[in-house]
Scaffold this active site. Structure first.
Site, PDB file in Angstrom:
ATOM      1  N   SER A  47       0.861  -1.178   0.000  1.00 49.28           N
ATOM      2  CA  SER A  47       0.000   0.000   0.000  1.00 49.28           C
ATOM      3  C   SER A  47       0.893   1.221   0.000  1.00 49.28           C
ATOM      4  O   SER A  47       1.939   1.221   0.649  1.00 49.28           O
ATOM      5  CB  SER A  47      -0.882   0.042   1.261  1.00 49.28           C
ATOM      6  OG  SER A  47      -1.961  -0.858   1.158  1.00 49.28           O
ATOM      7  N   GLU A  54      -0.785  18.529  -6.529  1.00 47.03           N
ATOM      8  CA  GLU A  54      -2.115  18.520  -7.131  1.00 47.03           C
ATOM      9  C   GLU A  54      -3.047  17.503  -6.471  1.00 47.03           C
ATOM     10  O   GLU A  54      -4.106  17.213  -7.005  1.00 47.03           O
ATOM     11  CB  GLU A  54      -1.985  18.211  -8.627  1.00 47.03           C
ATOM     12  CG  GLU A  54      -1.150  19.225  -9.402  1.00 47.03           C
ATOM     13  CD  GLU A  54       0.367  19.022  -9.278  1.00 47.03           C
ATOM     14  OE1 GLU A  54       0.772  18.036  -8.642  1.00 47.03           O
ATOM     15  OE2 GLU A  54       1.121  19.847  -9.799  1.00 47.03           O
ATOM     16  N   CYS A  75      -5.882  17.826  -9.242  1.00 44.46           N
ATOM     17  CA  CYS A  75      -6.682  19.023  -9.445  1.00 44.46           C
ATOM     18  C   CYS A  75      -5.883  19.978 -10.324  1.00 44.46           C
ATOM     19  O   CYS A  75      -4.684  19.794 -10.544  1.00 44.46           O
ATOM     20  CB  CYS A  75      -7.090  19.666  -8.122  1.00 44.46           C
ATOM     21  SG  CYS A  75      -5.740  20.119  -7.048  1.00 44.46           S
TER      22      CYS A  75
END
Lengths: 125, 125
Positions: A47, A54, A75
């Protein structure tokens, strides 16, 4: 939101390689890496997260199933998460995958703070 | 997938508090914390991830908008991400939020590795 099926399990169970490929995927898609954080599970599975300016890329692998679940959260206009998806699909030798885009943070005037926030005015909480 | 609107910006811009609340949210919902990784942006905003045995919780905050985007990615039967959502909504003093569950990793027989993966048989890649 990406799913990779039928991957090379030797890749999916290799922490160093997963971290390297996830970091490369971030750079390839136009993001700027801020911090990485990866964990190897026992007996198998990785993991990890790449925090980018961003937002983030996250991965969880199930080598025993040849499966990896990946989030490509970006983003702004300068990142293309689809490039990261294609890069990782090749890196994992995934024979089938799925990619879907979800738009979020669709702020409406009535849900945004009425008063702008200034750091200098921050109060202790 | 959770969105928190109209939050207390002083909470959203406090890295230590966000890390503490995200870690507590993980524990509250039945998850086991493995590693945390948080970053403070300049001039404001916090991004961070709590890696849990059951996957991860991630957050990005925009204090200037009173907005936080949160992923509550869990697997197994012992975690209830809705508990984490309710916990964080209160912690952020969010006046409105949204919560939606997406199921993923729905493996089908033909996409799962035909041969089980054994760690002892892992090869260098």
């Amino acid at each position: 939101m990406a799913e990779f099926f039928d991957c090379n399990p030797n890749v999916l169970n290799n922490l160093e390689l997963i971290e390297k490929k996830m970091t490369q995927a971030a750079t390839e898609c136009g993001a700027h890496v801020v911090q990485t954080c990866f964990h190897m599970f026992s007996p198998h599975g990785v993991s990890g997260v790449v925090i980018i300016s961003e937002s983030h890329l996250a991965i969880h692998t199930w080598p025993e199933l040849g499966y990896a679940a990946v989030d490509l959260f970006t983003c702004g206009e300068n990142c293309d998460p689809k490039i990261a998806y294609d890069f990782l699909k090749a890196a994992f030798s995934s024979k089938s995958g799925s990619y879907s885009e979800l738009r979020r943070g669709m702020l409406q005037a009535d849900t945004v703070q009425k008063k702008p926030f200034f750091v200098g005015q921050q109060v202790e909480v």
